[in-house]
Design a protein around this motif. Sequence first.
Motif, short mmCIF file in Angstrom:
data_model
loop_
_atom_site.label_atom_id
_atom_site.label_comp_id
_atom_site.label_asym_id
_atom_site.label_seq_id
_atom_site.Cartn_x
_atom_site.Cartn_y
_atom_site.Cartn_z
N ALA A 330 -3.55 -2.40 -13.04
CA ALA A 330 -2.13 -2.48 -12.68
C ALA A 330 -1.50 -1.09 -12.68
CB ALA A 330 -1.40 -3.39 -13.66
N ARG A 331 -1.89 -0.23 -13.63
CA ARG A 331 -1.36 1.13 -13.65
C ARG A 331 -1.86 1.93 -12.45
NH1 ARG A 331 -2.89 1.98 -19.95
NH2 ARG A 331 -1.37 0.50 -20.83
N ASN A 332 -3.12 1.71 -12.05
CA ASN A 332 -3.64 2.38 -10.86
C ASN A 332 -2.79 2.05 -9.63
OD1 ASN A 332 -7.08 1.73 -11.85
ND2 ASN A 332 -5.91 3.61 -12.14
N LEU A 333 -2.48 0.76 -9.44
CA LEU A 333 -1.69 0.35 -8.28
C LEU A 333 -0.27 0.91 -8.37
CD1 LEU A 333 -2.68 -3.35 -7.49
CD2 LEU A 333 -3.88 -1.21 -6.98
N LEU A 334 0.31 0.89 -9.56
CA LEU A 334 1.66 1.43 -9.74
C LEU A 334 1.69 2.92 -9.41
CD1 LEU A 334 4.60 1.04 -10.80
CD2 LEU A 334 3.73 1.75 -13.03
N THR A 335 0.68 3.65 -9.85
CA THR A 335 0.63 5.08 -9.57
C THR A 335 0.53 5.34 -8.07
OG1 THR A 335 -0.43 5.52 -11.70
CG2 THR A 335 -0.63 7.22 -10.01
N PHE A 336 -0.27 4.53 -7.38
CA PHE A 336 -0.38 4.67 -5.92
C PHE A 336 0.98 4.47 -5.27
CE2 PHE A 336 -1.03 2.58 -1.77
CZ PHE A 336 -1.68 3.62 -1.10
N LEU A 337 1.68 3.42 -5.67
CA LEU A 337 2.99 3.15 -5.08
C LEU A 337 4.00 4.24 -5.39
CD1 LEU A 337 3.67 -0.69 -5.48
CD2 LEU A 337 3.64 0.64 -3.36
N THR A 338 4.07 4.65 -6.65
CA THR A 338 5.08 5.65 -7.02
C THR A 338 4.80 7.00 -6.38
OG1 THR A 338 3.87 6.09 -9.08
CG2 THR A 338 5.70 4.53 -9.19
N THR A 339 3.52 7.30 -6.14
CA THR A 339 3.17 8.57 -5.49
C THR A 339 3.74 8.63 -4.07
OG1 THR A 339 1.13 8.77 -6.78
CG2 THR A 339 1.23 10.02 -4.74
N PHE A 340 3.82 7.48 -3.41
CA PHE A 340 4.29 7.44 -2.03
C PHE A 340 5.58 6.63 -1.91
CE2 PHE A 340 -0.35 7.96 -1.86
CZ PHE A 340 -0.41 9.15 -1.15
N TRP A 341 6.44 6.76 -2.91
CA TRP A 341 7.68 5.97 -2.93
C TRP A 341 8.86 6.78 -2.41
CZ3 TRP A 341 7.98 0.94 -3.31
CH2 TRP A 341 9.23 0.34 -3.52
N ASP A 342 9.59 6.18 -1.47
CA ASP A 342 10.82 6.78 -0.96
C ASP A 342 11.96 6.30 -1.85
OD1 ASP A 342 13.13 7.47 0.36
OD2 ASP A 342 12.54 6.62 2.30
N LYS A 343 12.44 7.18 -2.73
CA LYS A 343 13.45 6.79 -3.71
C LYS A 343 14.78 6.41 -3.04
CE LYS A 343 11.57 9.51 -7.52
NZ LYS A 343 11.82 10.61 -8.50
N GLU A 344 15.14 7.10 -1.99
CA GLU A 344 16.40 6.78 -1.32
C GLU A 344 16.30 5.47 -0.55
OE1 GLU A 344 17.79 9.98 1.08
OE2 GLU A 344 17.91 11.40 -0.59
N GLY A 345 15.22 5.29 0.17
CA GLY A 345 15.04 4.06 0.93
C GLY A 345 14.54 2.88 0.11
N LYS A 346 14.08 3.19 -1.14
CA LYS A 346 13.54 2.17 -2.04
C LYS A 346 12.43 1.35 -1.38
CE LYS A 346 17.72 1.78 -4.86
NZ LYS A 346 18.75 0.89 -5.45
N LYS A 347 11.46 2.10 -0.83
CA LYS A 347 10.33 1.46 -0.17
C LYS A 347 9.16 2.45 -0.11
CE LYS A 347 11.88 2.89 4.43
NZ LYS A 347 12.27 2.44 5.79
#
Length: 376
Positions: A330-347
Amino acid sequence: MRVAVLRERRAAETRVAATPETVKKLIGLGNTVAVETGAGMASGIPDSAYAEAGAEIAADPGAALAGAGIVLAVRAPEAAELAKIPRGALLIGTLQADAAAAKAYAEAGIDACAMELLPRITRAQSMDVLSSQANLAGYRAVIEAAETFDRGFPMLMTAAGTIPAANVFIMGAGVAGLQAIATARRLGGRVSATDVRPAAKEEIKSLGASFVGYEDEESKAAQTAGGYAKQLSAEFYAKQAEVVAGHIAKQDIVVTTALVQGRKAPTLVTEAMVHSMKPGSVIVDIASDAGGNVALTKPGEAVTTANGVKILGWSNWPGRIAGASSALYARNLLTFLTTFWDKEGKKPALKEDDEIVKGVALTRAGAVVHPSLASA
């Protein structure tokens, strides 16, 4: 954005793709999270723990997936679940990364990311699902070997006499093998190991195990740029087998971990080698899901041979320590998402030219985009 987490339905799969810890962080990114009821039970996580973390508990896959923009999975969804994933959603998991599966994802309009294809580069280490799961598989393999073996691992000195330490041989010194070496050493075993990759010899010795193996010019190039073992010639494996055959006959426990990415696992332990071992010896085949490293392995089963050798060929070794495996996955997947997360667009913002994204992306906007599958 709605993030959906389903209960895994594949045989022997006990893990879950999100934990209460990662649910809180996903919500912190501005998402809502829906977890299908019972998704975490096999990993020791009740629905109430997800609810306390802020997740919606969905009664079935359809309810969890309704309106989902991101779907987190351990294994590839089955056809019934795949049909319920909204078009345009991002599916992240260890997916069946072959041409047929990629075509199905593309036709369903799903942007699929297969995390097992993650490139082995420094930036990707914290999201490397193969490494995190292999580490725990290596640990669990030795623990189950110890439980099955009818004597102890360490030398035991008593007033009634001395029981010698178990001789433990680890075949393959990747992430799983190195953890198996370390665990067997901690339990007090007399440990030796082998691997075809030239860099593995020093890693084996650094953990206090002795190296056993055949070395030649071919073995010097036995590792890909990504750190995986290459498929070598039949002649090399024959010579390697000659070296280890006499060694295996003296072992109490053998753990095999050798995998070749995208191919059937190589056969390292022949039927003759199994029959050379003492009654009561134990072989643990971590590569059973890929066909097995042992000639007599029956994937998904534990068998005892005619000469009394026990072979553990269970499926899904990380799933046999589901709580820890789920936490790391679960942490691996979270890290993948947060690495490529657009904070302004929230996506998610998966940059097409990024080395990590290029490595894992199977499909995008209804097309197969992975280089190894796009022309298949």
